[in-house]
Write a protein that holds these residues in place. Structure first.
Motif: not given
Length: 436
Positions: A163-184
């Protein structure tokens, strides 16, 4: 229709009716001091839910998904690790949730791009398009999605991909992916609706997917292709298997055939004894479609009980946020009497709750036991993935009435269904709308 604008006359009428209630001030003080749940809580419920079970699978320590929506992965990997523990005598061996989480991000982006390109001719406010754009970076999922990942990528121990800091709390990654994939999505839709050729669209699509890989790699690390399986079993015997791939590990050490397991749903707002699929919910191109066989609750219970009796745990989906006491690990449909507290009729059937979005499956856990009295279930033992500080060392107790009201589906080996029920699995499925 009459004008619905609220007026002072309306407020005066509300205040007058409120003032006539002789219990109002007492209830108000109690709720303000204690909160709604503590005031509405039925304190007799815990006494009914002691933690003794006539049928119980021997399991070890619970896992902890922390601040992430990966319960669906944890619940499947818990099922697999229990099988591994029993077969190789190593109770608390843990499988890497981060490993499958990483590949889910890549696969989910890949199928997202397919769906965006396929619907590019529809308006951006079309309901199907909006469904795809609603949380493309989400980390929630279902049994079939987890199975698709395991069957393609295998599994590995947690120590090989921790596990990592990101997998322990996925909210930041989810937000970044939401933004990126909607742009995509905008980029790809513009290309499809413009003069771009198929080659140009596919080239851009590959470029965008590599960006998602980069984001996931930076946030989680990139899984190694091979690892050394190394552990000491509960009899202190040392084991080592070097340079194996995650797929080789799964195929060699796990005899469970995931294709033998079926999703049995209890959705009273849909026709029973009917197969349903929702391809729009798939996460892996070429994997199994997300779907279920809809059956009455007694079918789900009987199959789950028989699987538990054979020493195998049961993955199940549920609405865990309703009528539950997280701290003490209690699930009971009569835990909080909101109707009595507010003197309001709040009764709805399970089917009506589905239709009006009052009950939405939002968690997956594992059944590890059941208490049978006169051959009928009264309560169930539940392995959660919220760590050992809640419930009894992470285990919950679920009243049978809560299963009736808030359990949506169970995953069982199809051998626990009758011949007639298995035949239903071969029928032509009804394809659900993407937003269902």
């Amino acid at each position: 229709m009459a004008d619905s604008k609220l007026t002072k006359q309306d407020f005066d009428a509300m205040r007058e009716q409120y003032a006539k209630n002789k219990r109002a001030n007492v209830i108000q003080r109690s709720i303000i001091q204690n909160g709604i749940n503590n005031t509405a809580k039925d304190n007799t419920v815990p006494a009914k839910l002691n933690r003794s079970f006539s049928v119980e699978v021997d399991t070890g320590k619970v896992t902890d998904q922390k601040r992430s929506g990966r319960c669906w992965l944890f619940a499947l990997l818990n099922t697999l690790r229990h099988d591994f523990a029993k077969r190789y005598d190593v109770k608390d061996f843990e499988l890497s949730q981060s490993y499958l989480f990483f590949w889910d991000k890549i696969e989910r982006a890949n199928i997202f791009f397919d769906n965006i390109i396929a619907t590019a001719g529809k308006p951006v406010d079309d309901r199907e398009v909006r469904t795809y754009l609603d949380g493309p970076g989400s980390d929630g999922g279902e049994w079939t999605m987890a199975v698709a990942l395991v069957q393609k990528y295998g599994v590995m121990p947690t120590y090989a991909f921790p596990e990592s800091k990101v997998t322990d709390d996925t909210s930041d990654l989810n937000d970044v992916l939401d933004l990126t994939m909607r742009r995509d999505a905008k980029i790809l839709r513009d290309m499809v609706n413009g003069d771009a050729s198929d080659d140009e669209i596919n080239h851009k699509r590959d470029e965008l997917l590599r960006e998602i890989f980069k984001i996931a790699g930076y946030a989680c690390g990139v899984p190694r292709e091979t690892f050394n399986l190394e552990y000491r079993d509960d009899k202190k015997k040392y084991h080592l298997d070097q340079d194996i791939t995650p797929k080789e590990f799964f195929d060699k050490y796990f005899e469970i055939d995931l294709d033998d397991y079926v999703v049995i749903e209890n959705a009273p707002n849909k026709k029973f004894k009917q197969n349903y699929i929702n391809p729009a919910s798939d996460n892996v191109v070429g994997g199994r479609h997300v779907g279920f066989l809809n059956m009455p609750m007694d079918v789900l219970k009987k199959a789950a009980i028989n699987q538990l009796k054979d020493g195998e745990t049961v993955w199940f989906a549920n609405t865990v946020t309703t009528q539950s006491d997280r701290k003490n690990g209690i699930l009971d449909a009569d835990l909080y009497h909101y109707d009595q507290l507010f003197n309001i009729d709040m009764d709805m059937t399970k089917g009506q709750k589905y239709e009006y979005l009052d009950s939405i499956s939002n968690h997956a856990m594992t059944l590890t036991g059941v208490d049978l009295v006169d051959d009928k279930p009264t309560k169930w033992k539940v392995e959660n993935s919220w760590g050992a500080k809640v419930g009894e060392k992470g285990y919950f107790v679920m009243a049978d009435n809560w299963m009736d009201a808030y359990v949506d589906e169970v995953i069982v080996n199809k051998k626990y269904l009758t011949d007639e029920q298995r035949q239903l699995l071969d029928q032509q499925p009804i394809v659900l709308k993407p937003w269902e």
